[in-house]
Design an enzyme around this catalytic site. Structure first.
Site, PDB file in Angstrom:
ATOM      1  N   LYS A   1      31.935  66.389  28.994  1.00 32.21           N
ATOM      2  CA  LYS A   1      31.427  67.768  28.968  1.00 32.21           C
ATOM      3  C   LYS A   1      31.853  68.501  30.254  1.00 32.21           C
ATOM      4  O   LYS A   1      32.508  67.911  31.116  1.00 32.21           O
ATOM      5  CB  LYS A   1      29.909  67.766  28.761  1.00 32.21           C
ATOM      6  CG  LYS A   1      29.508  67.199  27.393  1.00 32.21           C
ATOM      7  CD  LYS A   1      29.801  68.152  26.253  1.00 32.21           C
ATOM      8  CE  LYS A   1      29.795  67.571  24.849  1.00 32.21           C
ATOM      9  NZ  LYS A   1      28.659  66.867  24.349  1.00 32.21           N
TER      10      LYS A   1
HETATM   11  C1  LIG Z   1      27.842  66.380  23.164  1.00 34.12           C
HETATM   12  C2  LIG Z   1      26.989  67.190  22.268  1.00 34.12           C
HETATM   13  C3  LIG Z   1      25.628  66.931  22.080  1.00 34.12           C
HETATM   14  C4  LIG Z   1      24.961  65.692  22.597  1.00 34.12           C
HETATM   15  O1  LIG Z   1      25.096  65.517  23.940  1.00 34.12           O
HETATM   16  P1  LIG Z   1      24.676  64.099  24.583  1.00 34.12           P
HETATM   17  O2  LIG Z   1      24.467  64.424  26.018  1.00 34.12           O
HETATM   18  O3  LIG Z   1      25.837  63.189  24.353  1.00 34.12           O
HETATM   19  O4  LIG Z   1      23.444  63.653  23.909  1.00 34.12           O
HETATM   20  C5  LIG Z   1      24.884  67.788  21.327  1.00 34.12           C
HETATM   21  N1  LIG Z   1      25.438  68.856  20.735  1.00 34.12           N
HETATM   22  C6  LIG Z   1      26.746  69.136  20.856  1.00 34.12           C
HETATM   23  C7  LIG Z   1      27.286  70.349  20.201  1.00 34.12           C
HETATM   24  C8  LIG Z   1      27.564  68.299  21.620  1.00 34.12           C
HETATM   25  O5  LIG Z   1      28.873  68.554  21.709  1.00 34.12           O
END
Ligand SMILES: *Cc1c(COP(=O)(O)O)cnc(C)c1O
Length: 382
Positions: free
Chosen positions: A183
């Site tokens: 991210k």
């Molecule tokens: C990555 C992601 C999540 C979940 O994030 P985590 O930190 O891995 O739980 C939720 N929604 C979207 C749209 C994502 O891309």
């Protein structure tokens, strides 16, 4: 030259910050997590509380739990998202109402939501897809009109702003960011629940650590009272470690530079890939900014090759790519739980069949972008 889909931008500062925590004698939720939460709220401009958790999924779950979503309720979720957005609704025994997205922005289509509304709908979960901020003014108006709570999935959207406001500071009930490895900033695994509601923040803090009424560091710090706590609900184990928070503090301090690098990379792609049979992502509207977590392109139906062939061509040249996302209504669990007629989500279906996501990360080199664009140009001219 091999170009991976993603290279995490981790430097010596993050490594030293982790080492410092490891030597400090306190590893789990403690002073670093508190610092990360404070600095995160300040980064967004203040006026909100931040609750650090071990994933965005946990944060989304805690937000809906704090809002009292449960059996008999339904929550509107775009079908074009990662399954986490929807699965947390099911954790609570509520039902998901999938909705289609806008063809230009891939953001939740409110007209489609209106058609799918039922009396059970209690909340709506807009996703700031790829880092493009949703028009929250319209979403909040819609939510008010139908009495819905609003939980934003901002897993892609740090930092981004719309109409002069940072994502995280809109008048929704809660907004959740992800610090998963790929991210826009990372703690390895982690997330942040942000809210302007003291009640939601307090409930999320309690429920992230078993429903205990005091946090572990608080109990540890106050001599003589460390054994004394109470349980107010059957909570979860969703707290962030200080090891992760230490990475987060450093990453947060770089978030604006990361965004600038992503923005520059996106603009280079857009300049190099225009005038080809491709649909490129749009920049954010005036007065707004895009987080550019993802750079998804669409292969136009007029092109001589398909999306799958373009992915193959990139693969053969050693270039990583991905697809965001196969819509939820086309995934086994969601398809079986909520059967829909073919063509019920025409925009998401079209998008999915044409889209692929190119590498985009702060350290990507201009030469790498140029190499990727050259492979795409050559392949489209096949
Ligand atoms: C990555 C992601 C999540 C979940 O994030 P985590 O930190 O891995 O739980 C939720 N929604 C979207 C749209 C994502 O891309």
């Amino acid at each position: 030259m091999h170009i991976p889909f993603f290279r995490p931008p981790i430097g010596d500062e993050e490594i030293s910050a982790v080492t410092e925590v490891l030597r400090s004698g306190w590893l789990t939720t403690g002073p670093k997590t508190a610092q990360f939460e404070r600095e995160f709220s300040a980064f967004l401009g203040g006026g909100v509380e931040s609750v650090a958790v071990n994933s965005a999924t946990a944060g989304l779950h805690l937000a809906l739990e704090a809002l009292g979503i449960g059996p008999g309720d339904a929550v509107i979720v775009p079908t074009l998202t990662f399954t986490a957005t929807a699965e947390v609704v099911r954790y609570l025994g509520a039902e998901v109402v999938l909705a289609d997205v806008d063809p230009d922005t891939q953001l939740l289509d409110l007209e489609d939501c209106r058609k799918r509304l039922t009396a059970n709908c209690k909340a709506i979960m807009p996703v700031h897809f790829a880092g493009m901020p949703c028009d929250m003014t319209r979403i909040l108006e819609f939510a008010r009109a139908y009495g819905l709570k609003v939980v934003e999935d901002a897993a892609h959207a740090l930092p981004a702003h719309r109409d002069g406001r940072m994502v995280g500071t809109f008048d929704s009930d809660a907004c959740i960011f992800s610090f998963y490895a790929n991210k826009t900033i990372t703690t390895g695994e982690g997330g942040m629940l942000v809210t302007s509601s003291p009640a939601i923040a307090a409930r999320a803090r309690t429920m992230r650590t078993h429903g205990i009424n005091r946090d572990a560091f608080d109990r540890f710090r106050k001599v003589g009272a460390s054994w004394d706590y109470d349980i107010v609900a059957p909570g979860f184990k969703y707290n962030m470690t200080d090891i992760a928070a230490a990475i987060g503090v450093v990453q947060l301090s770089k978030a604006r530079d990361f965004q600038a690098a992503r923005q520059a990379a996106a603009e280079r792609y857009i300049a190099k890939l225009s005038n080809l049979p491709l649909k490129l992502p749009r920049n954010a509207p005036p007065g707004s900014s895009h987080a550019w977590h993802l750079f998804p392109i669409r292969v136009s139906p007029e092109a001589d090759i398909t999306r799958d062939e373009l992915i193959d061509a990139l693969n053969k040249s050693g270039i990583g790519s991905s697809v965001h996302y196969r819509p939820l209504h086309r995934m086994k669990y969601w398809r079986e739980r909520y059967p829909s007629k073919q063509g019920s989500f025409p925009v998401a279906d079209d998008y999915f069949e044409q889209t692929l996501t190119l590498p985009l990360f702060p350290g990507i080199l201009d030469a790498e972008i140029d190499q990727i664009c050259n492979v795409i140009k050559t392949s489209l001219r096949k």
